[in-house]
Every structure is written in structure tokens, then in C-alpha cells.
Design a protein around this motif. Sequence first.
Motif, PDB file in Angstrom:
ATOM      1  N   GLU A 465       0.815  -1.199   0.199  1.00 15.94           N
ATOM      2  CA  GLU A 465       0.170  -0.057  -0.097  1.00 15.94           C
ATOM      3  C   GLU A 465       0.962   1.261   0.037  1.00 15.94           C
ATOM      4  OE1 GLU A 465       1.021  -0.744   4.308  1.00 15.94           O
ATOM      5  OE2 GLU A 465       0.676  -1.861   2.626  1.00 15.94           O
ATOM      6  N   GLN A 466       2.131   1.044   0.315  1.00 17.35           N
ATOM      7  CA  GLN A 466       3.209   2.281   0.161  1.00 17.35           C
ATOM      8  C   GLN A 466       4.189   2.077  -1.027  1.00 17.35           C
ATOM      9  OE1 GLN A 466       4.903   3.327   3.827  1.00 17.35           O
ATOM     10  NE2 GLN A 466       3.431   1.873   5.030  1.00 17.35           N
ATOM     11  N   ASP A 467       3.961   0.935  -1.817  1.00 20.18           N
ATOM     12  CA  ASP A 467       4.938   1.020  -3.022  1.00 20.18           C
ATOM     13  C   ASP A 467       3.906   1.105  -4.396  1.00 20.18           C
ATOM     14  OD1 ASP A 467       6.413  -0.193  -5.114  1.00 20.18           O
ATOM     15  OD2 ASP A 467       7.128  -1.804  -3.737  1.00 20.18           O
ATOM     16  N   LYS A 468       4.029   2.239  -4.902  1.00 18.79           N
ATOM     17  CA  LYS A 468       3.253   2.729  -6.006  1.00 18.79           C
ATOM     18  C   LYS A 468       3.306   1.640  -7.134  1.00 18.79           C
ATOM     19  CE  LYS A 468       2.213   6.490  -8.934  1.00 18.79           C
ATOM     20  NZ  LYS A 468       2.276   7.963  -9.193  1.00 18.79           N
ATOM     21  N   GLU A 469       4.809   1.307  -7.478  1.00 23.11           N
ATOM     22  CA  GLU A 469       5.176   0.551  -8.773  1.00 23.11           C
ATOM     23  C   GLU A 469       4.695  -0.982  -8.589  1.00 23.11           C
ATOM     24  OE1 GLU A 469       9.148  -0.877 -11.202  1.00 23.11           O
ATOM     25  OE2 GLU A 469       9.261   0.466  -9.462  1.00 23.11           O
ATOM     26  N   ALA A 470       5.009  -1.244  -7.164  1.00 22.89           N
ATOM     27  CA  ALA A 470       4.353  -2.831  -6.904  1.00 22.89           C
ATOM     28  C   ALA A 470       2.729  -2.908  -7.148  1.00 22.89           C
ATOM     29  CB  ALA A 470       4.917  -3.242  -5.699  1.00 22.89           C
ATOM     30  N   SER A 471       2.271  -2.062  -6.608  1.00 23.48           N
ATOM     31  CA  SER A 471       0.771  -2.161  -6.640  1.00 23.48           C
ATOM     32  C   SER A 471       0.202  -1.847  -8.027  1.00 23.48           C
ATOM     33  CB  SER A 471       0.115  -1.117  -5.552  1.00 23.48           C
ATOM     34  OG  SER A 471       0.727   0.086  -5.878  1.00 23.48           O
ATOM     35  N   CYS A 522     -10.123  -4.936  -5.286  1.00 22.08           N
ATOM     36  CA  CYS A 522      -9.124  -4.566  -4.225  1.00 22.08           C
ATOM     37  C   CYS A 522      -7.843  -4.220  -4.852  1.00 22.08           C
ATOM     38  CB  CYS A 522      -9.298  -5.837  -3.387  1.00 22.08           C
ATOM     39  SG  CYS A 522     -10.531  -6.326  -2.386  1.00 22.08           S
ATOM     40  N   ALA A 523      -7.363  -4.984  -5.830  1.00 22.61           N
ATOM     41  CA  ALA A 523      -6.180  -4.608  -6.274  1.00 22.61           C
ATOM     42  C   ALA A 523      -6.117  -3.118  -6.859  1.00 22.61           C
ATOM     43  CB  ALA A 523      -5.618  -5.572  -7.484  1.00 22.61           C
ATOM     44  N   PHE A 524      -7.275  -2.703  -7.372  1.00 22.17           N
ATOM     45  CA  PHE A 524      -7.273  -1.503  -7.890  1.00 22.17           C
ATOM     46  C   PHE A 524      -7.206  -0.384  -6.972  1.00 22.17           C
ATOM     47  CE2 PHE A 524     -10.178   2.145  -8.584  1.00 22.17           C
ATOM     48  CZ  PHE A 524      -9.656   2.834  -9.428  1.00 22.17           C
ATOM     49  N   LEU A 525      -7.838  -0.667  -5.738  1.00 29.46           N
ATOM     50  CA  LEU A 525      -7.930   0.108  -4.687  1.00 29.46           C
ATOM     51  C   LEU A 525      -6.647   0.275  -3.835  1.00 29.46           C
ATOM     52  CD1 LEU A 525     -11.197  -0.772  -2.958  1.00 29.46           C
ATOM     53  CD2 LEU A 525     -10.910   1.218  -3.950  1.00 29.46           C
ATOM     54  N   LEU A 526      -5.960  -0.772  -3.982  1.00 24.73           N
ATOM     55  CA  LEU A 526      -4.481  -0.570  -3.398  1.00 24.73           C
ATOM     56  C   LEU A 526      -3.566   0.128  -4.347  1.00 24.73           C
ATOM     57  CD1 LEU A 526      -3.562  -4.399  -2.225  1.00 24.73           C
ATOM     58  CD2 LEU A 526      -3.248  -2.276  -1.052  1.00 24.73           C
ATOM     59  N   GLY A 527      -3.637   0.258  -5.583  1.00 25.00           N
ATOM     60  CA  GLY A 527      -2.898   1.089  -6.370  1.00 25.00           C
ATOM     61  C   GLY A 527      -3.452   2.633  -5.908  1.00 25.00           C
ATOM     62  N   LEU A 528      -4.528   2.710  -5.787  1.00 24.40           N
ATOM     63  CA  LEU A 528      -4.864   4.100  -5.333  1.00 24.40           C
ATOM     64  C   LEU A 528      -4.420   4.656  -4.097  1.00 24.40           C
ATOM     65  CD1 LEU A 528      -8.637   4.440  -6.401  1.00 24.40           C
ATOM     66  CD2 LEU A 528      -6.420   5.560  -7.509  1.00 24.40           C
ATOM     67  N   ILE A 529      -4.459   3.730  -3.000  1.00 20.26           N
ATOM     68  CA  ILE A 529      -3.890   3.935  -1.725  1.00 20.26           C
ATOM     69  C   ILE A 529      -2.450   4.161  -1.857  1.00 20.26           C
ATOM     70  CG2 ILE A 529      -3.446   2.884   0.375  1.00 20.26           C
ATOM     71  CD1 ILE A 529      -6.181   1.248  -0.036  1.00 20.26           C
ATOM     72  N   ALA A 530      -1.672   3.564  -2.642  1.00 22.44           N
ATOM     73  CA  ALA A 530      -0.343   3.570  -2.900  1.00 22.44           C
ATOM     74  C   ALA A 530       0.105   5.151  -3.417  1.00 22.44           C
ATOM     75  CB  ALA A 530       0.108   2.449  -3.596  1.00 22.44           C
ATOM     76  N   GLU A 531      -0.753   5.866  -3.877  1.00 24.81           N
ATOM     77  CA  GLU A 531      -0.851   7.094  -4.575  1.00 24.81           C
ATOM     78  C   GLU A 531      -0.973   8.088  -3.352  1.00 24.81           C
ATOM     79  OE1 GLU A 531      -3.066   7.419  -7.744  1.00 24.81           O
ATOM     80  OE2 GLU A 531      -2.197   6.095  -9.013  1.00 24.81           O
ATOM     81  N   HIS A 532      -0.200   7.951  -2.189  1.00 21.42           N
ATOM     82  CA  HIS A 532      -0.132   8.789  -1.148  1.00 21.42           C
ATOM     83  C   HIS A 532      -1.433   9.043  -0.317  1.00 21.42           C
ATOM     84  CE1 HIS A 532       3.662  10.052  -2.879  1.00 21.42           C
ATOM     85  NE2 HIS A 532       2.936  10.256  -4.192  1.00 21.42           N
ATOM     86  N   HIS A 533      -2.308   7.628  -0.312  1.00 17.80           N
ATOM     87  CA  HIS A 533      -3.288   7.908   0.440  1.00 17.80           C
ATOM     88  C   HIS A 533      -3.418   6.649   1.565  1.00 17.80           C
ATOM     89  CE1 HIS A 533      -5.052  10.880  -1.953  1.00 17.80           C
ATOM     90  NE2 HIS A 533      -5.159  10.096  -3.068  1.00 17.80           N
TER      91      HIS A 533
END
Length: 652
Positions: A465-471, A522-533
Motif C-alpha cells: 500500500e506504500q509501493d506505487k510501482e508494485a501495486s 481490491c487490487a485497484f484500490l491498493l493502487g490508489l492507496i499507494a498514491e499517497h493515500h
Amino acid sequence: MEKSDAVASLGQHSLLLPAWVKTALLANDRLKLCLTVLQAAADHAMAPAKTPPDLRSEMAAAGLDAAWLRDMPAQASRDGEDVLLPQLPQLATQLAQDLSLMARPLLQTETDKSTRERVAFWAAKLDGLHDEDLLSPVLLRALSHGHRAKHGEPADDSLHLLVMDLHKQLNHLAASLASELIDGAHVWQLQDDDRPRVAAFMRGLRRTSALKFEHPGLDTAATRDGERLLIQNDIGTNDAHVLVLQVQGLTISLTYSDLHSSRFEFFQAQLAAYGAQWSSPEARVSAGLNRGEAYQLGTARFEATDEAQLQGMLEGIASRIVFLIDWNRARKRLLNFVGKREAIAVLAEAAKAEIGHMAWLKAGAERMLFEAMQAVGADAFRIGDRLDEVLGEAGAQAFLLEVLRLSSTAMLAQQPAALVADETRLLLARQLQRRAPEFDLLAEHAAYCQTLAEGISQALAHGWEQDKEASAKLAQRAKAWERQADHLVMQARERARRQPRWAQFARLLETADDAADALEECAFLLGLIAEHHHQGWNKELRGLLAQLAQAVLHATQEQVRAVAVARGLNGASEAAEHDDFVASTWQVLRAERQCDELLRAAKRCMAAEVSNAAALMLVNDLANQLEFASDRLLNAAYALRELVFSKTEVGA
């Protein structure tokens, strides 16, 4: 068209002399019959009150019972000194054709110059009558008289005299050929070294020839032509379907012609095991062959290192010939059940196993299979369904090959076709029970759900959730997996429109697909969370979400196991197998209840720790989607239980 004409087109004239002599003697009978009918027509024209002779039995014996020839005497009429004969052009054509056939074997040998000149003269004379319908007394005599000039009288040749002279020469030629048999092959003028080679060829032919049953074909002739041994096999009845071998030293040259390019390619593949080196096939057109249409012609070369290998090659080549008979008919019949590539593959495997396809054709072919498909019920097959659509490509090929095998076994044992039909129905029923294509879709969809759940669980366990590239990479892969799962649902819906038994499976897949959609979200939401959320995430919240994802993963794993067990369950299954299935579905229920508790714990933690509105909304949606996935997996497990219990007639 005679089969020998096709061999002649390949340039092997010496091989054909016995066949040509036989054909010539038949032509002699027809020539004499035509001249008799011609004389009867002339007599009737001059004396109409006299009833023409009944020559029907003679016509039938000569194989020339044609309407135009039967009608010719009655339709002849007088025109002055001439006879009006409407059928004269047809008669001239028939006489010319038979004269050519009668003279052919003699013209290929050392016949005298006088005979050649007489044949050429009468061929030209008959060709000039194609537009005539008046028979003059001079022409009638020239065609039909049998008077030979006595000593001192001028020569007065006729077609009738030429036919009689050719007949005598043919008898002498036939006697000089003195044919013998080697294991069924008609041979002549062989050397001692040729005999074991012919015997090897016939050994291979006999090994598989029974697979043609009553179908004509496989007659073999062999002779010596200079330094070469020539072997010809007639294969079947088509005039352009011919095989000729030349054996010289330790080299075999095989010339093969076929009007079907696909069968030509099939034969090329069949001979690959024996070291065939093929020239590029060419399309050829020969007058009188294959109705003037193009056919394929090619040459294969075989190089042996010793006599034993050479004889092995001859045996192997001969053993493949029977599989060419009615090959194209079998291929077309198989296309009712599989695609073109698969149909040819079935025939290739049947030839490799020396099963063949003729027994299947003899037993009923596609009619027998359609009846078997109908017998297993509309739940399995609807009108228009192909076998590969229900059994899959590999399953359909395996089933068809087994049908060809049991057909061959039964027919060779002279068992009735009805027995083959019964065995085919039983085989199809067993194949359907083993195949269970609907469970293939369920299993594949369950595997996609498990893969999606594994991705989410791994991401939360490793702090993505803190790794933008991996998520972002996970979201991209999850979208592809979810689309594949959707495609499986669409397949089930399409089949349900054609087959009622698929409706229940389609509904089950639709329920399970809600879980796949939720996990992709869920995978999509993790990507959004990794973008500083991810503000407010602490060790406790991450741990609760990771446990929630792990519980969902456990539910997908148990669903995969339940589908695998359900595939083989039926009314005769062991109690332990039923227990395994029930245990897996109960594990899905436990996982769903665990997800409910973990979701509430996570919400309490969110409320206490996450103050940023965007972060709170996204993490709440993530937790809800995970719990929703577990809920839909539980519904799918219940639907699977109902399906299995109805299938095994066990009450839920």
C-alpha cells in the motif's frame, strides 16, 4: 477410364502389358459386336418388313448395352443405295476407341510395320465419319467384310480383317507374358533377386489389407523393365489414384498421384517413418483422367543401406496403402464432429495404430455417432453440437480414435454393426462422465479467484500500500485475470443457451465471478492507496487487513478443492469422498464468518487511527470488498453443494 491409363500417364508401360492385353481382348468383343449390329442395321434398312435380330444378350456379354446401339437397327432406313444411319457418328467413335484399346499393347511391342500402318489408316478413316449419317455400300463393305484376297487377287483390307489379325497377335502376346503369382501379386519376367522384394511388398500389403473389407482395390502387378523392378498397386477405384514403385539396386523411387491434395499430404506424412524424401508435388492434367481436372503427382525416394532395410521399406510402404482407400470420405464424415486438423489427426493415429477407418464407415460412420449423441440425452448434446464443443478437442479426438478402434475390432471379428453402435453409446457415456467440461470451467474460474486472492494477500503482507510501482503492476495483472474469469462465464452462458444442463453451472459461475470482480477491485484500490493515500495505516490495521485477505485466500483454496472433489462424485462414490467435499464447503463458510469478524475489527481500527477522509474511504472500501468476496465465495459454495447433491441424489 481404365486404371491402366493412369499408370501409363506415369510412363510405366511395360508394367501394364497384361492389363492392356486383357483390356484389348474385351475391346475385340465390342468391335465384333458393333460390326454385327452395323450389318443388322443395313439389312433392316433394305428389308424393313424383316424383324431385326435381338442382340441384347450379346450386348450385355460385351459390356456395351447402350440405348443408341440397341436402337440402331430399328432406326436405320434406306436412302437410295445408301443407308441413313443417325447413330453412325456414335458408332464411329465407339469403333475408334476400341480399335485404339485393342492395338495399344501391340503398338508398345515389336509389332510389324504393316500392322502399324493399318491401325493408323483405320483410325483416320473412323475419325472422318464423325459428321456422317449415310452408310454407302462401299463403306459398309470396307468396315465389315471378312474376305481375304486369294493368291493373285488385289488386297482388299477391311476393319473386320484388321480386328481378326490383331486378335491373333494378341493371343501370341498373351502367351509370351506367362504370368505367375507371388503371394497374390501378378508378376512376369522377374529375376530371382526380384522375388523376395515382391514378397516383402506383399507381406506389408497383407498385414493391413483386411482393413479394406469388401472395398475393391490393392491389386498388385510387378515386372522387370531393364535394370528396374516395377511394382504397381491400384489402391482403389479412382482412375487418378495410382502408386508405382521402381526398385533399382538399394534405391526405391515411388511415384504417387492423387486427386485430393490433403490425402496426398497425409500419405507423405505416413511414409516419413520409412525415410521418404519427396520431390515438390505438382498439379497435372491428363486427358481422360479425373474428368480432365487437375490431380497431384509427386515422387518419393528411399535409400537403403542393405537388402534387409530395402525389404523393410517395401513392406512398410505397402502396409500404408490401405489407409488411402476412402480416406477423403472418412475425413468428411469426421468433420461433423471435429475440425479439419483434428479429423486428419484422428485418421493419422488410426493408420499408425493399424486400425483404419473403413470399419467405422462400414458400421454406420456419422449416423452411428449422431445416434449415440442423441441417446445420451439432450442435456449433453443439442442439435448442431459437435463433439469437440462438448468433450474438448483432445477429448473428442481420443473418443473418435477409440470408436475407430472398436469398430475395426468388431468388424474384423464379423460382429454385427448393432454391437458397435451399442459400444459407441457406452463409450460416449463414460467419456462424458470422465470429461465433465462444465467442471473444467468451474475449476479454471476457481483458480483465477485463488490467483487474485494470492496477489492481494501478498501485497498486504509486504506493505505494497506504500509501493506505487508494485501495486500498479498487481492492478494490471489482476485486471487481466478478471477478464479471463469473465470469459469463462460468457462461455458458460453461451452453452446454457444451447444445453439446459449448463444453466445451473452458468448461475454458479456468475456468483463466483462476483468474488473475482471484488478481488480485482481490491487490487485497484491498493493502487490508489499507494498514491499517497495510506495516511493513518499502522501495524494493527495492516495486520487486520492482511488477516482478512488471508481468510479470503483460504476460502478460494477450499473452493478449488471442493470443485476438484465434486468433479468425480456420483451416486456410486465412497462416503469418504462425500465427506471431503462437505468439509471443503464448510471451510468456505468458516472463512466467510472469520471475514465478518475481521471486517468489524478493521473498521474499529480505522475509526480510531485514520483521520484523512480520502485514506479512510479507500481503506474502508478495500476491507468491504474483501469481505464481499468472501460472501460471494460462500454463495458459490452453497450453489456447488446443491449441484453436487442433485447430481448424486443425496439430500442437502
